[in-house]
Write an enzyme that holds these catalytic residues in place. Sequence first.
Site, mmCIF file in Angstrom:
data_model
loop_
_atom_site.group_PDB
_atom_site.id
_atom_site.type_symbol
_atom_site.label_atom_id
_atom_site.label_comp_id
_atom_site.label_asym_id
_atom_site.label_seq_id
_atom_site.Cartn_x
_atom_site.Cartn_y
_atom_site.Cartn_z
ATOM 1 N N SER A 1 65.952 33.964 -2.583
ATOM 2 C CA SER A 1 65.325 34.858 -1.751
ATOM 3 C C SER A 1 65.112 34.639 -0.318
ATOM 4 O O SER A 1 65.053 35.210 0.680
ATOM 5 C CB SER A 1 63.948 35.183 -2.369
ATOM 6 O OG SER A 1 63.133 34.296 -2.596
ATOM 7 N N HIS A 2 65.283 32.928 -0.158
ATOM 8 C CA HIS A 2 65.124 32.709 1.099
ATOM 9 C C HIS A 2 66.042 31.685 1.704
ATOM 10 O O HIS A 2 65.842 30.760 2.475
ATOM 11 C CB HIS A 2 63.555 32.052 1.447
ATOM 12 C CG HIS A 2 62.439 33.022 1.375
ATOM 13 N ND1 HIS A 2 62.119 33.749 0.222
ATOM 14 C CD2 HIS A 2 61.675 33.427 2.182
ATOM 15 C CE1 HIS A 2 61.298 34.650 0.358
ATOM 16 N NE2 HIS A 2 60.871 34.415 1.532
ATOM 17 N N GLU B 1 62.304 39.094 -3.104
ATOM 18 C CA GLU B 1 62.783 39.248 -4.521
ATOM 19 C C GLU B 1 62.944 40.597 -4.536
ATOM 20 O O GLU B 1 63.792 40.958 -5.400
ATOM 21 C CB GLU B 1 61.516 38.499 -5.392
ATOM 22 C CG GLU B 1 62.029 38.148 -6.716
ATOM 23 C CD GLU B 1 63.118 37.087 -6.706
ATOM 24 O OE1 GLU B 1 63.102 36.162 -5.927
ATOM 25 O OE2 GLU B 1 63.779 37.289 -7.841
HETATM 26 P P1 NDP Z 1 58.799 31.783 -7.592
HETATM 27 O O1 NDP Z 1 57.723 32.990 -8.437
HETATM 28 O O2 NDP Z 1 60.192 31.974 -7.697
HETATM 29 O O3 NDP Z 1 58.255 30.456 -7.806
HETATM 30 C C1 NDP Z 1 56.990 29.940 -7.539
HETATM 31 C C2 NDP Z 1 56.822 28.683 -7.976
HETATM 32 O O4 NDP Z 1 56.651 28.388 -9.442
HETATM 33 C C3 NDP Z 1 57.974 27.571 -7.768
HETATM 34 O O5 NDP Z 1 57.549 26.272 -7.289
HETATM 35 C C4 NDP Z 1 58.687 27.602 -9.205
HETATM 36 O O6 NDP Z 1 59.363 26.471 -9.306
HETATM 37 C C5 NDP Z 1 57.301 27.704 -10.096
HETATM 38 N N1 NDP Z 1 57.834 28.103 -11.434
HETATM 39 C C6 NDP Z 1 58.412 29.389 -11.679
HETATM 40 N N2 NDP Z 1 58.484 29.176 -13.035
HETATM 41 C C7 NDP Z 1 57.598 28.351 -13.450
HETATM 42 C C8 NDP Z 1 57.427 27.897 -14.665
HETATM 43 N N3 NDP Z 1 57.837 28.634 -15.948
HETATM 44 N N4 NDP Z 1 56.705 26.945 -14.865
HETATM 45 C C9 NDP Z 1 56.146 26.109 -13.877
HETATM 46 N N5 NDP Z 1 56.334 26.593 -12.495
HETATM 47 C C10 NDP Z 1 57.345 27.572 -12.747
HETATM 48 O O7 NDP Z 1 57.958 32.352 -5.937
HETATM 49 P P2 NDP Z 1 57.842 33.439 -5.167
HETATM 50 O O8 NDP Z 1 59.076 34.434 -5.404
HETATM 51 O O9 NDP Z 1 56.585 33.915 -5.098
HETATM 52 O O10 NDP Z 1 58.322 32.889 -3.611
HETATM 53 C C11 NDP Z 1 59.663 32.334 -3.413
HETATM 54 C C12 NDP Z 1 59.631 31.709 -1.854
HETATM 55 O O11 NDP Z 1 59.433 32.588 -0.922
HETATM 56 C C13 NDP Z 1 58.482 30.640 -1.659
HETATM 57 O O12 NDP Z 1 59.197 29.473 -1.404
HETATM 58 C C14 NDP Z 1 57.863 31.414 -0.546
HETATM 59 O O13 NDP Z 1 57.335 30.446 0.374
HETATM 60 C C15 NDP Z 1 58.671 32.349 0.237
HETATM 61 N N6 NDP Z 1 57.866 33.340 0.687
HETATM 62 C C16 NDP Z 1 57.572 33.367 2.005
HETATM 63 C C17 NDP Z 1 57.168 34.065 2.897
HETATM 64 C C18 NDP Z 1 56.869 33.910 4.244
HETATM 65 O O14 NDP Z 1 56.261 35.194 4.820
HETATM 66 N N7 NDP Z 1 57.568 33.311 5.030
HETATM 67 C C19 NDP Z 1 56.162 35.379 1.928
HETATM 68 C C20 NDP Z 1 56.401 35.172 0.678
HETATM 69 C C21 NDP Z 1 57.327 34.279 -0.113
HETATM 70 P P3 NDP Z 1 61.171 26.470 -9.382
HETATM 71 O O15 NDP Z 1 61.347 26.776 -7.903
HETATM 72 O O16 NDP Z 1 61.487 25.153 -9.997
HETATM 73 O O17 NDP Z 1 61.220 27.554 -10.484
HETATM 74 O O1 PYC Z 2 59.541 37.340 0.712
HETATM 75 O O2 PYC Z 2 57.638 38.207 0.894
HETATM 76 C C1 PYC Z 2 58.698 37.830 1.526
HETATM 77 C C2 PYC Z 2 58.916 37.321 2.996
HETATM 78 C C3 PYC Z 2 58.073 37.758 3.933
HETATM 79 C C4 PYC Z 2 58.482 37.189 5.119
HETATM 80 C C5 PYC Z 2 59.422 36.251 4.772
HETATM 81 N N1 PYC Z 2 59.561 36.371 3.283
#
Ligand code: NDP
Ligand code: PYC
Length: 340
Positions: free
Chosen positions: A47-48, A188
């Site tokens: 996703s990123h 996502e």
């Molecule tokens: P995910 O739900 O994909 O994963 C979240 C975390 O949980 C990861 O560290 C992952 O490890 C861990 N995880 C997942 N499944 C398990 C499990 N079964 N047991 C233990 N740990 C687990 O994250 P999101 O989709 O919520 O976010 C993805 C990315 O998006 C992040 O890097 C976030 O910084 C980015 N983001 C950025 C934004 C922005 O504004 N800049 C806004 C929102 C999100 P693993 O990776 O090993 O699966």
């Molecule tokens: O995936 O929610 C998100 C997000 C917002 C800005 C960058 N990524």
Amino acid sequence: MNETVKLELDEIKALSLNILTKSGFGTDHANAIAGMLATCQIDDCQSHGLFRLFMCNDTMKAGKIDGRVAPVLEHSDNAIVRVDAQDGMSLLAFEQALPVLIEKTRTHGIAAMAINRCFHFSALWPEVERLSAVGLAAMAMVPSHSWVAPAGGTRGSLGTNPLAFSWPRQGQDPFTFDFATSAFARGEIELYRRAGKPLPEGVAIDKDGQPTTDPQAAMEGAMLTFGGYKGSALSIMIELMAGPLIDDLTSLESMEYAEGAGGAPYHGEIILAFDPAQFSGGRLAANDTRAERLFADIIGQGARLPSQRRFAARARNTERGYVEIAKTLHDDLQALAAQV
Ligand code: NDP
Ligand code: PYC
């Protein structure tokens, strides 16, 4: 992923640099962004990773970002490192302020970086892992756009607001987590829409406030926080810590600032760093051993630590020298490269 395309590791950065420089980013910003995208893609963070090149290009097209500006680091005698991104992307500001954050954390035991006036599109784990790589524990948080309804609400007030944490471990990958406080990251949901797949229940409501599994309806309505009121409270904390606390915008204000244009949200970011050597009362090794006992107890039950999937992907992709991305993504990126 259905049909995939193999990209050698140096092709990830080359493809990114090509699109970013053609979009209008100067060399320093393009390098900082391409480095982040490669780091994410090598860890199979779909996703990123490369997918975010569309958001970078859209941000440039929206016309408010400065793709060439140099961030300005403020001098201070206290434990706060403030860096003004001056309407540029956040990543170059982070790079420039990182050595000062590390130095201040070693001096004071605890320090914070506040990045102001930045466009922000990226994952946070690469930033907190830069700190755990030098033996510090770290947390980072950012707002985004007000796409997410608070628990009990019916429309977006909060951002997808990720929270990341990394804890250094001797001779091993750090303990790191990084997740949106919305049930799904916006990125996502965009990937589900691209793949034509329905969302799970409990992720979003449509514009009439009704539950939906349609990614398009979710994007037009509001996303939900994870864990109901608990995720909602954490998300509000992130709004405050990376918004009013550091004199920067909330997700509501970021959305207003965008005036309906696409691209990355515009706001601030806060990164907190802690020096275990100074916090642990002279018993660093003993406390590390106690932390390791906790990790062993978790893994010993068959549970996995967060980031283990990512570290395994990094090891696999680095060893074989390529990543796999969806063919549809590759085709769309080639089309973008041809059109910018
Ligand atoms: P995910 O739900 O994909 O994963 C979240 C975390 O949980 C990861 O560290 C992952 O490890 C861990 N995880 C997942 N499944 C398990 C499990 N079964 N047991 C233990 N740990 C687990 O994250 P999101 O989709 O919520 O976010 C993805 C990315 O998006 C992040 O890097 C976030 O910084 C980015 N983001 C950025 C934004 C922005 O504004 N800049 C806004 C929102 C999100 P693993 O990776 O090993 O699966
Ligand atoms: O995936 O929610 C998100 C997000 C917002 C800005 C960058 N990524």
